[in-house]
Design a protein around this motif. Structure first.
Motif, short mmCIF file in Angstrom:
data_model
loop_
_atom_site.label_atom_id
_atom_site.label_comp_id
_atom_site.label_asym_id
_atom_site.label_seq_id
_atom_site.Cartn_x
_atom_site.Cartn_y
_atom_site.Cartn_z
N HIS A 86 -3.41 5.09 8.89
CA HIS A 86 -3.96 5.29 7.55
C HIS A 86 -4.89 4.15 7.16
O HIS A 86 -4.72 3.02 7.61
CB HIS A 86 -2.82 5.38 6.52
CG HIS A 86 -2.02 6.62 6.63
ND1 HIS A 86 -2.22 7.70 5.82
CD2 HIS A 86 -1.01 6.97 7.47
CE1 HIS A 86 -1.37 8.66 6.15
NE2 HIS A 86 -0.63 8.24 7.14
N LEU A 87 -5.84 4.47 6.29
CA LEU A 87 -6.73 3.49 5.67
C LEU A 87 -6.75 3.74 4.17
O LEU A 87 -6.50 4.86 3.73
CB LEU A 87 -8.16 3.62 6.23
CG LEU A 87 -8.36 3.23 7.69
CD1 LEU A 87 -9.80 3.48 8.10
CD2 LEU A 87 -8.00 1.77 7.91
N PRO A 88 -7.07 2.72 3.38
CA PRO A 88 -7.14 2.92 1.93
C PRO A 88 -8.22 3.94 1.55
O PRO A 88 -9.28 4.00 2.19
CB PRO A 88 -7.52 1.54 1.39
CG PRO A 88 -7.12 0.59 2.47
CD PRO A 88 -7.29 1.34 3.76
N LEU A 101 0.22 1.80 9.45
CA LEU A 101 0.96 2.74 10.29
C LEU A 101 2.12 3.35 9.52
O LEU A 101 2.85 2.65 8.83
CB LEU A 101 1.52 2.03 11.53
CG LEU A 101 0.64 2.00 12.77
CD1 LEU A 101 -0.62 1.23 12.53
CD2 LEU A 101 1.40 1.46 13.94
N ALA A 102 2.24 4.68 9.67
CA ALA A 102 3.41 5.40 9.18
C ALA A 102 4.13 5.89 10.43
O ALA A 102 3.66 6.78 11.12
CB ALA A 102 2.99 6.57 8.30
N LEU A 116 4.50 2.60 4.85
CA LEU A 116 3.33 2.11 5.58
C LEU A 116 3.50 0.64 5.93
O LEU A 116 3.96 -0.15 5.11
CB LEU A 116 2.07 2.28 4.74
CG LEU A 116 1.67 3.71 4.44
CD1 LEU A 116 0.46 3.73 3.52
CD2 LEU A 116 1.37 4.47 5.71
N VAL A 117 3.12 0.29 7.17
CA VAL A 117 3.19 -1.08 7.64
C VAL A 117 1.78 -1.50 8.07
O VAL A 117 1.16 -0.83 8.90
CB VAL A 117 4.17 -1.22 8.82
CG1 VAL A 117 4.21 -2.65 9.32
CG2 VAL A 117 5.56 -0.74 8.42
N MET A 132 0.84 -1.18 0.00
CA MET A 132 0.00 0.00 0.00
C MET A 132 0.89 1.24 0.00
O MET A 132 1.78 1.37 0.83
CB MET A 132 -0.89 -0.04 1.24
CG MET A 132 -1.82 1.13 1.41
SD MET A 132 -3.32 1.21 0.42
CE MET A 132 -4.01 -0.40 0.55
N LEU A 133 0.63 2.16 -0.93
CA LEU A 133 1.38 3.40 -1.01
C LEU A 133 0.66 4.50 -0.24
O LEU A 133 -0.57 4.51 -0.16
CB LEU A 133 1.54 3.83 -2.47
CG LEU A 133 2.29 2.86 -3.38
CD1 LEU A 133 2.25 3.36 -4.82
CD2 LEU A 133 3.73 2.72 -2.90
N LEU A 134 1.42 5.43 0.30
CA LEU A 134 0.85 6.52 1.08
C LEU A 134 -0.19 7.29 0.27
O LEU A 134 -1.23 7.69 0.80
CB LEU A 134 1.97 7.45 1.54
CG LEU A 134 1.58 8.53 2.55
CD1 LEU A 134 1.06 7.92 3.84
CD2 LEU A 134 2.75 9.44 2.83
N ASP A 135 0.04 7.51 -1.03
CA ASP A 135 -0.89 8.25 -1.88
C ASP A 135 -2.22 7.52 -2.08
O ASP A 135 -3.19 8.13 -2.52
CB ASP A 135 -0.27 8.54 -3.25
CG ASP A 135 0.81 9.61 -3.17
OD1 ASP A 135 0.87 10.32 -2.15
OD2 ASP A 135 1.58 9.73 -4.14
#
Length: 188
Positions: A89-91, A42-43, A51-52, A1-4
């Motif tokens: 974070h979530l998608p 998590l970042a 992200l993990v 999963m990318l931060l963007d």
């Protein structure tokens, strides 16, 4: 999963107890709507773009926007402590649906700002989430203009026309366009 590909749900405030629980802030209207959350990304503060994924064992709403969060594999306070300050974070695909005319900030970057009296003004460049209130940043006549994101000023967005409609108070644009007395003194 990318931060963007994600949005920030909140962040971890502190540890709670000795068994790996953490207290988190969820930037949402109703934290109870997230009690069935299965996975969170998590970042960590030391690597904010990496992200993990963590499986969620329990989300227990507390007062206001705080929740007690238990992540699988985090069993002791020593394992939870490095998570302090981590962003959650979530998608983007999991964002709740909005009513017609409502918008998420990331969706309207590049939209044309249309004032009810002045017509088209400029393009949305950014949003600043400040402690007092959120601000829409638009480029107008070469200047960055900040518009408070409140119902009285920002009415709605038209996703088809790619426009966001505002009712600016008289004089707001002048603040950004007219040089201050200090700038005039420096120019002379």
């Amino acid at each position: 999963m990318l931060l963007d590909d994600t949005y920030q749900l909140g962040y971890i405030i502190k540890t709670h107890g000795l068994r790996g629980h953490v207290v988190a802030h969820f930037d949402v209207d109703d934290a109870a709507a997230y009690t069935k959350l299965k996975t969170v990304y998590l970042a960590l503060a030391g690597a904010p773009t990496k992200l993990v994924a963590h499986h969620v064992e329990k989300v227990q709403p507390q007062a206001g926007t705080r929740v007690l969060l238990k992540l699988r594999g985090i069993e002791r306070i020593e394992e939870a402590e490095p998570l302090r300050g981590a962003q959650l974070h979530l998608p983007l695909t999991e964002l709740p649906a909005l009513d017609e005319g409502q918008f998420y900030f990331h969706d309207v970057i590049g939209f044309t700002v249309v004032d009810e009296n002045l017509g088209e003004l400029g393009l949305v460049e950014n949003f600043y989430e400040l402690p007092q209130q959120d601000m829409l940043a638009m480029r107008y006549q070469g200047q960055e203009v900040l518009i408070p994101v409140v119902d009285e000023l920002v009415s709605h967005a038209d996703m088809v026309k790619k426009q966001i409609y505002v009712a600016l108070p008289e004089g707001l644009l002048d603040i950004y366009l007219k040089p201050s007395s200090r700038e005039q003194d420096e120019a002379e």
